[in-house]
Design an enzyme around this catalytic site. Structure first.
Site, PDB file in Angstrom:
ATOM      1  N   TYR A   1       0.854  -1.201   0.000  1.00  0.00           N
ATOM      2  CA  TYR A   1       0.000   0.000   0.000  1.00  0.00           C
ATOM      3  C   TYR A   1       0.877   1.233   0.000  1.00  0.00           C
ATOM      4  O   TYR A   1       1.840   1.313   0.770  1.00  0.00           O
ATOM      5  CB  TYR A   1      -0.906   0.031   1.235  1.00  0.00           C
ATOM      6  CG  TYR A   1      -2.353  -0.138   0.859  1.00  0.00           C
ATOM      7  CD1 TYR A   1      -2.951   0.753  -0.033  1.00  0.00           C
ATOM      8  CD2 TYR A   1      -3.116  -1.187   1.356  1.00  0.00           C
ATOM      9  CE1 TYR A   1      -4.270   0.598  -0.416  1.00  0.00           C
ATOM     10  CE2 TYR A   1      -4.436  -1.351   0.979  1.00  0.00           C
ATOM     11  CZ  TYR A   1      -5.009  -0.448   0.094  1.00  0.00           C
ATOM     12  OH  TYR A   1      -6.307  -0.613  -0.289  1.00  0.00           O
TER      13      TYR A   1
ATOM     14  N   GLU B   1      -0.558   4.790  -0.530  1.00  0.00           N
ATOM     15  CA  GLU B   1      -1.375   5.994  -0.788  1.00  0.00           C
ATOM     16  C   GLU B   1      -0.526   7.238  -0.572  1.00  0.00           C
ATOM     17  O   GLU B   1       0.240   7.326   0.399  1.00  0.00           O
ATOM     18  CB  GLU B   1      -2.587   6.015   0.150  1.00  0.00           C
ATOM     19  CG  GLU B   1      -3.682   5.088  -0.333  1.00  0.00           C
ATOM     20  CD  GLU B   1      -4.890   5.049   0.584  1.00  0.00           C
ATOM     21  OE1 GLU B   1      -4.925   5.819   1.563  1.00  0.00           O
ATOM     22  OE2 GLU B   1      -5.792   4.249   0.311  1.00  0.00           O
TER      23      GLU B   1
ATOM     24  N   ASP C   1      -5.728  13.551 -25.569  1.00  0.00           N
ATOM     25  CA  ASP C   1      -5.722  12.143 -25.155  1.00  0.00           C
ATOM     26  C   ASP C   1      -5.025  11.380 -26.281  1.00  0.00           C
ATOM     27  O   ASP C   1      -5.626  11.087 -27.315  1.00  0.00           O
ATOM     28  CB  ASP C   1      -7.175  11.684 -24.973  1.00  0.00           C
ATOM     29  CG  ASP C   1      -7.284  10.208 -24.660  1.00  0.00           C
ATOM     30  OD1 ASP C   1      -6.271   9.485 -24.767  1.00  0.00           O
ATOM     31  OD2 ASP C   1      -8.399   9.763 -24.337  1.00  0.00           O
TER      32      ASP C   1
ATOM     33  N   THR D   1      -3.023   6.052 -22.292  1.00  0.00           N
ATOM     34  CA  THR D   1      -2.892   4.725 -21.711  1.00  0.00           C
ATOM     35  C   THR D   1      -1.458   4.292 -21.997  1.00  0.00           C
ATOM     36  O   THR D   1      -0.757   4.925 -22.790  1.00  0.00           O
ATOM     37  CB  THR D   1      -3.871   3.722 -22.350  1.00  0.00           C
ATOM     38  OG1 THR D   1      -3.745   3.808 -23.769  1.00  0.00           O
ATOM     39  CG2 THR D   1      -5.307   4.003 -21.947  1.00  0.00           C
TER      40      THR D   1
ATOM     41  N   LYS E   1      -1.036   0.527 -25.400  1.00  0.00           N
ATOM     42  CA  LYS E   1      -1.359   0.429 -26.834  1.00  0.00           C
ATOM     43  C   LYS E   1      -0.036   0.485 -27.616  1.00  0.00           C
ATOM     44  O   LYS E   1       0.781  -0.408 -27.447  1.00  0.00           O
ATOM     45  CB  LYS E   1      -2.363   1.516 -27.206  1.00  0.00           C
ATOM     46  CG  LYS E   1      -3.704   1.366 -26.452  1.00  0.00           C
ATOM     47  CD  LYS E   1      -4.739   2.370 -26.903  1.00  0.00           C
ATOM     48  CE  LYS E   1      -6.092   2.130 -26.260  1.00  0.00           C
ATOM     49  NZ  LYS E   1      -6.272   2.835 -24.968  1.00  0.00           N
TER      50      LYS E   1
ATOM     51  N   ARG F   1      -1.156  -2.560 -18.866  1.00  0.00           N
ATOM     52  CA  ARG F   1      -2.501  -1.972 -19.021  1.00  0.00           C
ATOM     53  C   ARG F   1      -2.697  -0.912 -17.941  1.00  0.00           C
ATOM     54  O   ARG F   1      -2.898  -1.234 -16.773  1.00  0.00           O
ATOM     55  CB  ARG F   1      -3.528  -3.095 -18.883  1.00  0.00           C
ATOM     56  CG  ARG F   1      -4.948  -2.733 -19.155  1.00  0.00           C
ATOM     57  CD  ARG F   1      -5.748  -3.977 -19.458  1.00  0.00           C
ATOM     58  NE  ARG F   1      -5.292  -4.580 -20.698  1.00  0.00           N
ATOM     59  CZ  ARG F   1      -5.665  -4.165 -21.920  1.00  0.00           C
ATOM     60  NH1 ARG F   1      -6.545  -3.199 -22.047  1.00  0.00           N
ATOM     61  NH2 ARG F   1      -5.190  -4.740 -23.006  1.00  0.00           N
TER      62      ARG F   1
HETATM   63  N1  DSN Z   1     -11.134   0.742 -25.873  1.00  0.00           N
HETATM   64  C1  DSN Z   1      -9.969   1.375 -26.425  1.00  0.00           C
HETATM   65  C2  DSN Z   1      -9.841   1.129 -27.869  1.00  0.00           C
HETATM   66  O1  DSN Z   1     -10.027   0.004 -28.271  1.00  0.00           O
HETATM   67  O2  DSN Z   1      -9.529   2.030 -28.638  1.00  0.00           O
HETATM   68  C3  DSN Z   1      -9.904   2.801 -26.117  1.00  0.00           C
HETATM   69  O3  DSN Z   1      -9.929   2.960 -24.744  1.00  0.00           O
END
Ligand code: DSN
Length: 415
Positions: A53, A55, A199, A225, A228, A234
């Site tokens: 933990y 925080e 984003d 994110t 990708k 993730r």
């Molecule tokens: N769900 C994702 C995508 O497939 O583009 C975006 O968050």
């Protein structure tokens, strides 16, 4: 081979994981938002750091025993800053949604107006979809792409910005195959005294690898994110100008989240380290080169692509032109061992659960070492499947060919 702890303690769960390993190894992963992390990222994500933990933030925690996780979070922050040239980074958001939520809630009030890209034109759920927290809490207005060429309609962005005076303009998309002009968005935001957020979840790996212009010099906030094109675990992250650092940090914790996932933050640090290595530039370049060859192959085979092609890692195919729907195309490709997702196309006449398109991306196959020649083969299989979508025997035959082909290519963490 010795049995793993998981195999011994939970054979049922282990079995499902084995099936997923086989699926990942024998199939062709073309979902534009997926990738394969390195074995080192996987290892970090599976460490004993999950026990801790923490925080708070490095040096200011609400728990004892944080000296080593402090080192890890500082490493992740420093590497992210170096990678993207950001003034401030928060690596704690558990996912992209929380990263976007943190930005909105750090500087806006519920009911404030935000101008973002329409989901139906390639935007994202967290950019104001009615059933998402974003659409429920804020007053979103949406811009889209022109019907003529499927490029972002900047005249519309200007018009809507003047008309609605948004507090924030959001750029970035989940299904837009072209490079986004961040400087132009920034200029519109400045002229209308709006904050500017990007984003870049889909293309952050291309930004890191120098294949897409960076939003960081132009935007007040940049979210992404990390799983990708960036090829990490993730998760999510927020970058911002220093003047918003305190607001963002206190919105992430304690505003939205409790304890950070230190094993995932460690995996992010590993990912950022990998992205800083010169070989990541080669990877990003190959992702784009592969997308262009795959797009050309599909177009030569009679598929209509939204905007006619791609500048980045993804393409959107309008399969109604060959008398299919996105759902049928996705299912047929799945049967043949090719994984994609059905997707709305701009000005779609069909519904989200059975839209007109499929979205295809090259980030994952590029990680397996596939190049232009392989993309021509992959494109050939896609065309064969789409032309024989109801022929079960043909799909089974293609699945066999693909399994044989794909097995020869390494999957990090699987071999
Ligand atoms: N769900 C994702 C995508 O497939 O583009 C975006 O968050």
């Amino acid at each position: 081979m010795s049995r793993s702890s998981l195999e011994s303690s939970d054979p049922q769960l282990w079995q499902s994981v084995q099936h997923e390993r086989t699926r990942q190894k024998e199939g062709l992963e073309l979902i534009a938002s997926e990738n394969y992390t390195s074995a080192a990222v996987l290892e970090a994500a599976g460490t004993i750091l999950t026990n801790k933990y923490a925080e708070g933030y490095p040096g200011k925690r609400y728990y004892g025993g944080c000296e080593f996780v402090d080192e890890i979070e500082n490493l992740a922050r420093d590497r992210a800053k170096q990678l993207f040239g950001a003034e401030h980074v928060n690596v704690q958001p558990h996912a992209g949604s929380q990263a976007n939520m943190a930005v909105y809630m750090s500087v806006l009030q519920p009911g404030d107006t935000i101008l973002a890209m329409d989901l139906a034109h390639g935007g994202h759920l967290t950019h104001g979809f009615g059933l998402n927290f974003s659409g429920k809490l804020f007053n979103f207005k949406h811009y889209g792409v022109r019907q003529s060429d499927h490029r972002i309609d900047f005249d519309q962005v200007v018009r809507l910005a003047k008309e609605f005076k948004p507090k924030m303009i959001v750029a970035g998309a989940s299904a837009y195959p072209r490079e986004i002009d961040h400087a132009k968005f920034a200029e519109i935001a400045r002229e209308n005294e709006a904050l500017f957020m990007v984003d870049m979840a889909h293309y952050s790996g291309l930004v890191a690898g120098g294949m897409h212009n960076s939003p960081v010099p132009h935007a007040d906030f940049v979210t992404t994110t990390t799983h990708k094109t960036l090829r990490g675990p993730r998760s999510g992250m927020v970058m911002c100008r220093e003047k918003f650092a305190k607001d963002v940090d206190k919105t992430v914790f304690p505003g939205l989240q409790g304890g950070p996932l230190m094993h995932i933050i460690a995996a992010k640090a590993v990912c950022f380290g990998e992205c800083l290595a010169p070989s990541f530039k080669d990877y990003a370049k190959q992702v784009v080169a592969n997308a262009q060859v795959l797009a050309d192959t599909l177009v030569a085979g009679g598929i209509r692509l939204v905007s006619g092609g791609t500048d980045n890692h993804l393409m959107l195919c309008d399969v109604t032109a060959i008398d299919l729907s996105g759902k049928i195309a996705e299912q047929a490709l799945d049967k043949a061992g090719i994984t994609v997702n059905k997707n709305m196309i701009p000005y779609d006449q069909r519904k989200a659960l059975d839209p007109s398109g499929i979205r295809i991306g090259t980030a994952a196959l590029t990680t397996r070492g596939m190049k232009e020649a392989e993309m021509k083969q992959v494109g050939g299989w896609i065309l064969r499947v789409l032309k024989a979508s109801s022929d079960e025997a043909a799909l089974a035959k293609i699945r066999h060919e693909i399994a044989e082909f794909a097995t020869a290519y390494n999957v990090p963490g699987i071999g």
